[in-house]
Design an enzyme around this catalytic site. Structure first.
Site, short mmCIF file in Angstrom:
data_model
loop_
_atom_site.label_atom_id
_atom_site.label_comp_id
_atom_site.label_asym_id
_atom_site.label_seq_id
_atom_site.Cartn_x
_atom_site.Cartn_y
_atom_site.Cartn_z
N ASN A 1 -9.65 15.78 2.16
CA ASN A 1 -11.08 16.08 2.13
C ASN A 1 -11.81 14.86 2.69
O ASN A 1 -12.00 13.87 1.99
CB ASN A 1 -11.51 16.37 0.68
N TRP A 2 -12.22 14.96 3.93
CA TRP A 2 -12.83 13.80 4.60
C TRP A 2 -14.28 13.59 4.20
O TRP A 2 -14.88 12.59 4.55
CB TRP A 2 -12.77 13.96 6.11
N LYS A 3 -14.87 14.58 3.55
CA LYS A 3 -16.29 14.49 3.18
C LYS A 3 -17.12 14.17 4.43
O LYS A 3 -16.80 14.65 5.51
CB LYS A 3 -16.46 13.46 2.06
N HIS B 1 -17.13 21.74 -5.12
CA HIS B 1 -16.79 20.33 -5.28
C HIS B 1 -17.90 19.66 -6.11
O HIS B 1 -19.08 20.00 -5.96
CB HIS B 1 -16.66 19.65 -3.91
N GLU C 1 -19.39 16.96 -5.86
CA GLU C 1 -20.48 16.35 -5.08
C GLU C 1 -21.48 17.42 -4.65
O GLU C 1 -22.68 17.17 -4.60
CB GLU C 1 -19.90 15.59 -3.87
N GLU D 1 -10.45 18.51 -10.70
CA GLU D 1 -10.94 17.21 -10.26
C GLU D 1 -11.89 16.63 -11.32
O GLU D 1 -13.10 16.94 -11.30
CB GLU D 1 -11.71 17.35 -8.95
N GLY E 1 -13.27 9.09 -6.44
CA GLY E 1 -13.77 7.93 -5.72
C GLY E 1 -13.92 6.67 -6.56
O GLY E 1 -14.57 5.72 -6.15
N SER F 1 -8.96 10.13 -6.99
CA SER F 1 -8.29 8.84 -6.78
C SER F 1 -6.77 8.97 -6.59
O SER F 1 -6.00 8.14 -7.06
CB SER F 1 -8.61 7.88 -7.92
N GLY G 1 -9.40 12.47 -1.24
CA GLY G 1 -10.59 12.01 -0.52
C GLY G 1 -10.30 10.71 0.19
O GLY G 1 -9.72 10.68 1.29
N GLY G 2 -10.67 9.60 -0.45
CA GLY G 2 -10.57 8.27 0.16
C GLY G 2 -9.25 8.00 0.86
O GLY G 2 -9.22 7.56 2.02
P1 PGA Z 1 -11.01 10.71 -3.98
O1 PGA Z 1 -11.81 12.09 -3.76
O2 PGA Z 1 -9.57 10.96 -3.62
O3 PGA Z 1 -11.68 9.74 -3.06
O4 PGA Z 1 -11.16 10.34 -5.41
C1 PGA Z 1 -11.24 13.30 -4.15
C2 PGA Z 1 -12.19 14.42 -3.89
O5 PGA Z 1 -13.40 14.25 -4.02
O6 PGA Z 1 -11.77 15.54 -3.53
#
Ligand code: PGA
Length: 250
Positions: free
Chosen positions: A4-6, A89, A91, A161, A167, A207, A228-229
């Site tokens: 997930n590159w956001k 998600h 966010e 999640e 993050g 994470s 994500g990251g």
């Molecule tokens: P993260 O993000 O791996 O950076 O914690 C995960 C996500 O938001 O899907």
């Protein structure tokens, strides 16, 4: 494994990234997805035509067509070949007002268009500290699946999640990820009234890195990871995929 590159990467970085995976063989029995920003979907789909890398979308707006400036609907996504979309998600829930009701509308719209929804659920730190994680998950899952029938049970994917883990570098323990994934699986079976729900893919996200992904994937009820990251760097994402290819959690 879902990257997930956001809201990250330039188009050149995005193309470079997928080229790494189209030239190197991906671990055979691992399904690998990449969710780029919507403006990169079409060029990346074109670029990944011959590869095992599946491009999915991070978001869409649920109505059919109309006056929704700046939005993209599910038919627009399917018209360019999208078959998977992230919904709910944290966010989007936190910054864009995506309520449980909107999540449900999106799940219905995606299923109607034969697009697999990857539904995200998870508790906040406060809910965790108040000991109401189960209630939060139950109400998010119940709302997301309102009006969804058993025949669609195996067309959905879930990602657990916990918001406090996203993050932050503070991943959930693999023990907790397993406990909640199992709970989610049993909840799905109850809500959808079918044993088919036992096969619903359940991912852990929050994470995840190449250092901890193995511990999650070893859990019997964790089928994958939403990353994500650590998915932004092609080397670290490639390592995650290699590790996933070595874990056998059947
Ligand atoms: P993260 O993000 O791996 O950076 O914690 C995960 C996500 O938001 O899907």
């Amino acid at each position: 494994m879902i990257a997930n590159w956001k809201m990250n990467k330039s188009i050149f970085e995005a193309l470079d990234f997928v080229d790494n995976f189209t030239h190197d063989p991906i671990a055979e029995d691992v399904n690998v997805f990449c969710l780029p920003a919507s403006v990169y979907l079409y060029p990346l789909i074109q670029r990944c035509k011959e590869s095992n890398l599946t491009i999915g979308a991070q978001n869409f707006h649920w109505p059919e067509y109309g006056a929704y400036t700046g939005e993209v609907n599910i038919d627009m996504l399917t018209s360019i070949g999208i078959k998977h979309v992230l919904i709910g998600h944290s966010e989007r829930r936190a910054y864009f007002g995506e309520t449980d009701e909107v999540v449900n509308l999106k799940v219905k719209a995606s299923l109607a268009a034969n697009v697999i929804p990857i539904i995200c659920v998870g508790e906040s730190l406060q809910s965790r500290e108040n000991g109401v994680t189960w209630e939060v998950i139950t109400s998010q899952v119940t709302a997301a699946l309102e009006g969804i029938t058993a025949k669609d049970a195996f067309k959905v994917m879930f990602a657990y999640e916990p918001i406090w883990a996203i993050g932050t570098g503070k991943a959930a323990s693999s023990y907790d990820a397993q406990k909640i994934s199992l709970f989610l699986r049993e909840l799905l079976e109850k809500i959808l009234s079918t044993e088919k729900a036992l096969q619903t893919p359940i991912l852990y996200g929050g994470s995840v890195t190449e250092h901890n992904v193995g511990s999650f994937l070893e859990q019997p009820d964790v089928d994958g990871a939403l990353i994500g990251g650590a998915s932004l760097d092609p080397n670290s994402f490639a390592n995650i995929i290699q590790i996933a290819g070595r874990v056998d959690n059947d």
